[in-house]
Design a protein around this motif. Structure first.
Motif, PDB file in Angstrom:
ATOM      1  N   CYS A  58       0.850  -1.200   0.000  1.00 48.31           N
ATOM      2  CA  CYS A  58       0.000   0.000   0.000  1.00 48.31           C
ATOM      3  C   CYS A  58       0.886   1.250   0.000  1.00 48.31           C
ATOM      4  CB  CYS A  58      -0.862   0.061   1.264  1.00 48.31           C
ATOM      5  SG  CYS A  58      -1.876  -1.392   1.533  1.00 48.31           S
ATOM      6  N   GLY A  59       0.331   2.345  -0.465  1.00 48.47           N
ATOM      7  CA  GLY A  59       0.976   3.652  -0.343  1.00 48.47           C
ATOM      8  C   GLY A  59       2.380   3.699  -0.932  1.00 48.47           C
ATOM      9  N   SER A  61       4.953   2.069  -0.087  1.00 49.67           N
ATOM     10  CA  SER A  61       5.514   0.726  -0.309  1.00 49.67           C
ATOM     11  C   SER A  61       5.052   0.175  -1.658  1.00 49.67           C
ATOM     12  CB  SER A  61       5.104  -0.213   0.825  1.00 49.67           C
ATOM     13  OG  SER A  61       5.653   0.255   2.043  1.00 49.67           O
ATOM     14  N   ILE A 104       5.495  -5.836   0.601  1.00 46.09           N
ATOM     15  CA  ILE A 104       6.388  -4.760   1.053  1.00 46.09           C
ATOM     16  C   ILE A 104       5.651  -3.927   2.092  1.00 46.09           C
ATOM     17  CG2 ILE A 104       7.869  -2.844   0.321  1.00 46.09           C
ATOM     18  CD1 ILE A 104       7.592  -3.857  -2.571  1.00 46.09           C
ATOM     19  N   SER A 105       6.278  -3.711   3.245  1.00 45.40           N
ATOM     20  CA  SER A 105       5.640  -2.901   4.282  1.00 45.40           C
ATOM     21  C   SER A 105       6.668  -2.349   5.257  1.00 45.40           C
ATOM     22  CB  SER A 105       4.623  -3.748   5.052  1.00 45.40           C
ATOM     23  OG  SER A 105       4.056  -3.001   6.110  1.00 45.40           O
ATOM     24  N   GLN A 106       6.705  -1.064   5.389  1.00 50.60           N
ATOM     25  CA  GLN A 106       7.600  -0.453   6.373  1.00 50.60           C
ATOM     26  C   GLN A 106       7.251  -0.952   7.756  1.00 50.60           C
ATOM     27  OE1 GLN A 106       9.109   1.580   9.434  1.00 50.60           O
ATOM     28  NE2 GLN A 106       6.993   2.131   9.065  1.00 50.60           N
ATOM     29  N   SER A 107       5.993  -0.730   8.162  1.00 53.12           N
ATOM     30  CA  SER A 107       5.583  -1.045   9.533  1.00 53.12           C
ATOM     31  C   SER A 107       5.466  -2.543   9.781  1.00 53.12           C
ATOM     32  CB  SER A 107       4.228  -0.404   9.819  1.00 53.12           C
ATOM     33  OG  SER A 107       3.245  -0.960   8.957  1.00 53.12           O
ATOM     34  N   GLY A 108       5.127  -3.260   8.716  1.00 53.23           N
ATOM     35  CA  GLY A 108       4.856  -4.682   8.891  1.00 53.23           C
ATOM     36  C   GLY A 108       3.534  -4.935   9.596  1.00 53.23           C
ATOM     37  N   VAL A 156       5.141  10.348   9.608  1.00 55.17           N
ATOM     38  CA  VAL A 156       4.097   9.589   8.914  1.00 55.17           C
ATOM     39  C   VAL A 156       4.425   9.460   7.422  1.00 55.17           C
ATOM     40  CG1 VAL A 156       1.682   9.724   8.147  1.00 55.17           C
ATOM     41  CG2 VAL A 156       2.224   9.945  10.570  1.00 55.17           C
ATOM     42  N   ALA A 157       5.000  10.512   6.865  1.00 51.07           N
ATOM     43  CA  ALA A 157       5.396  10.449   5.461  1.00 51.07           C
ATOM     44  C   ALA A 157       6.647   9.582   5.334  1.00 51.07           C
ATOM     45  CB  ALA A 157       5.678  11.849   4.932  1.00 51.07           C
ATOM     46  N   SER A 158       6.525   8.536   4.583  1.00 52.45           N
ATOM     47  CA  SER A 158       7.620   7.575   4.455  1.00 52.45           C
ATOM     48  C   SER A 158       8.728   8.130   3.559  1.00 52.45           C
ATOM     49  CB  SER A 158       7.044   6.292   3.863  1.00 52.45           C
ATOM     50  OG  SER A 158       8.004   5.289   3.891  1.00 52.45           O
ATOM     51  N   GLN A 165      13.716   0.179   0.768  1.00 56.74           N
ATOM     52  CA  GLN A 165      12.952  -0.901   0.122  1.00 56.74           C
ATOM     53  C   GLN A 165      13.469  -1.110  -1.299  1.00 56.74           C
ATOM     54  OE1 GLN A 165       9.086   0.926   0.516  1.00 56.74           O
ATOM     55  NE2 GLN A 165       8.563  -0.190   2.386  1.00 56.74           N
ATOM     56  N   LEU A 242       2.485  11.897  -3.913  1.00 57.26           N
ATOM     57  CA  LEU A 242       1.911  11.427  -2.631  1.00 57.26           C
ATOM     58  C   LEU A 242       2.515  12.195  -1.461  1.00 57.26           C
ATOM     59  CD1 LEU A 242       0.172   9.445  -0.950  1.00 57.26           C
ATOM     60  CD2 LEU A 242       2.084   7.837  -1.030  1.00 57.26           C
ATOM     61  N   LYS A 243       3.837  12.383  -1.504  1.00 62.66           N
ATOM     62  CA  LYS A 243       4.496  13.120  -0.411  1.00 62.66           C
ATOM     63  C   LYS A 243       3.898  14.506  -0.260  1.00 62.66           C
ATOM     64  CE  LYS A 243       5.931  10.714   1.283  1.00 62.66           C
ATOM     65  NZ  LYS A 243       6.150   9.296   1.204  1.00 62.66           N
ATOM     66  N   GLU A 246       0.153  14.381   1.124  1.00 67.23           N
ATOM     67  CA  GLU A 246      -0.115  13.974   2.509  1.00 67.23           C
ATOM     68  C   GLU A 246       0.388  14.969   3.543  1.00 67.23           C
ATOM     69  OE1 GLU A 246       1.425  10.192   3.843  1.00 67.23           O
ATOM     70  OE2 GLU A 246       3.244  10.404   2.696  1.00 67.23           O
ATOM     71  N   VAL A 363      -1.395   1.642   9.338  1.00 70.54           N
ATOM     72  CA  VAL A 363      -2.822   1.550   9.061  1.00 70.54           C
ATOM     73  C   VAL A 363      -3.264   0.113   9.353  1.00 70.54           C
ATOM     74  CG1 VAL A 363      -4.628   1.985   7.352  1.00 70.54           C
ATOM     75  CG2 VAL A 363      -2.572   3.390   7.361  1.00 70.54           C
TER      76      VAL A 363
END
Ligand code: M6R
Length: 366
Positions: A58-59, A61, A104-108, A156-158, A165, A242-243, A246, A363
């Motif tokens: 998502c997003g 990632s 793929i997920s930063q937070s997992g 919050v903004a990755s 990644q 996106l950056k 958001e 999320v």
């Protein structure tokens, strides 16, 4: 805790040279031309035999997944599909035996990505995770994986999660490519040498910060922004948009540069800033003609260009330079100025950069 920076986001942007280094440290044996990644090595046959790779995320990632699509298809010749996890999970997707799913997920902890993984596992796919948070739910639910080792990302903004990644996914693609006999030993060596130079080149790209501030000052009151790129840098355009959305709440869209004439070009007038990624390698002349199309409609052009570029400089209102690198590695550099641009605009507009309204870092609900 913010290490002298005003915001976590800025700190994390500046951490990228080290974060990328931490991502490849111990994994690249440059002189021997070897890439070691335990999670990949342990299941190497599955990657080599894969008829297809499906990437779910998502997003931001998901944007890293799109960059990976270009890289994997180019280097491994394995067909890749990139899916929004939220769509994948509800559309009865076709998963063949042997397909490799990369989540793929930063937070997992992203709920939709987790659901997509469970679905894929249930249908017999091998699921590989690219996570940042060690021990996170997704890293535990996947069959194997590779951590990005970016360190904690609080904003919050990755930012650094994205570039790390891409680093992990690039190493995976190069490793598979070499084993398949697509990339020669010499070519792999060349890529590894160049990857090793990326942290210093990111450092160099960060030096444009003051200049980017001036660009931000000029366009901070725009109500719309367009971001354009082609090839490896098309997903970077999406990520740039996106950056900005958001954290500054300015409406922005990312588009493949050549797709502009199929609709978005109608939006262009003297009020519209257009950030165009126009690095020297990869469709350069094509992008230059896209820039001319924007210019003739009086759009304002911010060119992200290779150091020393003169052609785009002659056309653009502003140019922001990044060092030269191999085409497949350009997203690691072109992303940097777009992160800084959105950061400065948001700060100038007085927005809460680290905790934008309506958004959460993880999320965990769908
Ligand atoms: O933790 P994840 O990578 O799974 O998160 C996915 C998205 O929620 C995340 O990238 C989001 O789009 C960011 N706020 C983007 O900056």
């Amino acid at each position: 805790e913010k290490g002298g920076y005003d915001h976590f986001m800025l700190k994390e942007i500046y951490e990228q040279p080290d974060a990328i280094k931490d991502t490849f440290r111990g994994r690249m044996l440059v002189e021997q031309g070897i890439i070691r990644m335990a999670g990949v090595d342990d299941h190497f046959e599955k990657f080599l035999q894969a008829p297809r790779i499906i990437i779910v995320a998502c997003g931001t990632s998901w944007h890293a997944g799109l960059v990976a699509e270009y890289i994997f298809e180019e280097f491994t010749r394995i067909p890749v599909e990139v899916e929004y996890a939220s769509e994948f999970r509800y559309r009865n997707p076709i998963i063949h035996k042997g397909d490799v799913v990369i989540a793929i997920s930063q937070s997992g902890e992203t709920a939709d990505t987790m659901a997509a993984i469970k679905l894929a596992k249930g249908q017999g796919a091998f699921v590989f995770g690219v996570c940042n948070v060690v021990g996170s739910s997704i890293s535990r639910e996947t069959h194997a994986g590779a951590y990005t080792h970016a360190g904690p990302e609080i904003g919050v903004a990755s930012t650094k999660a994205f570039t790390t990644q891409i680093t992990v996914l690039t190493l995976m693609a190069l490793k598979i490519s070499k084993a398949k006999g697509i990339l020669s030993k010499t070519a792999l060596h060349r890529y590894l040498q160049e990857m090793e130079l990326i942290p210093a080149k990111v450092e160099e790209a960060l030096k444009s910060n003051e200049h980017i501030k001036a660009v931000a000052e000029e366009y901070k009151n725009a109500s719309n922004f367009l971001y354009l790129g082609r090839g490896y840098n098309f997903p970077v355009a999406l990520e740039g948009a996106l950056k900005l959305k958001e954290i500054s709440y300015i409406h922005a869209e990312g588009y493949p540069a050549a797709e502009m004439k199929h609709g978005p070009i109608a939006l262009i007038d003297e009020q519209m800033p257009v950030a165009v990624i126009a690095t020297r390698k990869g469709h350069y002349e094509k992008v230059v003609s896209n820039i001319q199309e924007i210019k003739s409609r009086k759009g304002k052009i911010i060119g992200i260009v290779t150091q020393g570029d003169t052609e785009v400089r002659g056309l653009a209102d502003y140019v922001i330079e990044v060092p030269e690198t191999l085409e497949a590695l350009t997203p690691l550099l072109t992303t940097i100025p777009l992160q800084l641009l959105s950061y400065h605009i948001a700060v100038m507009l007085g927005k809460n950069v680290d905790q934008p309204r309506n958004l959460a870092k993880s999320v965990t609900v769908e």
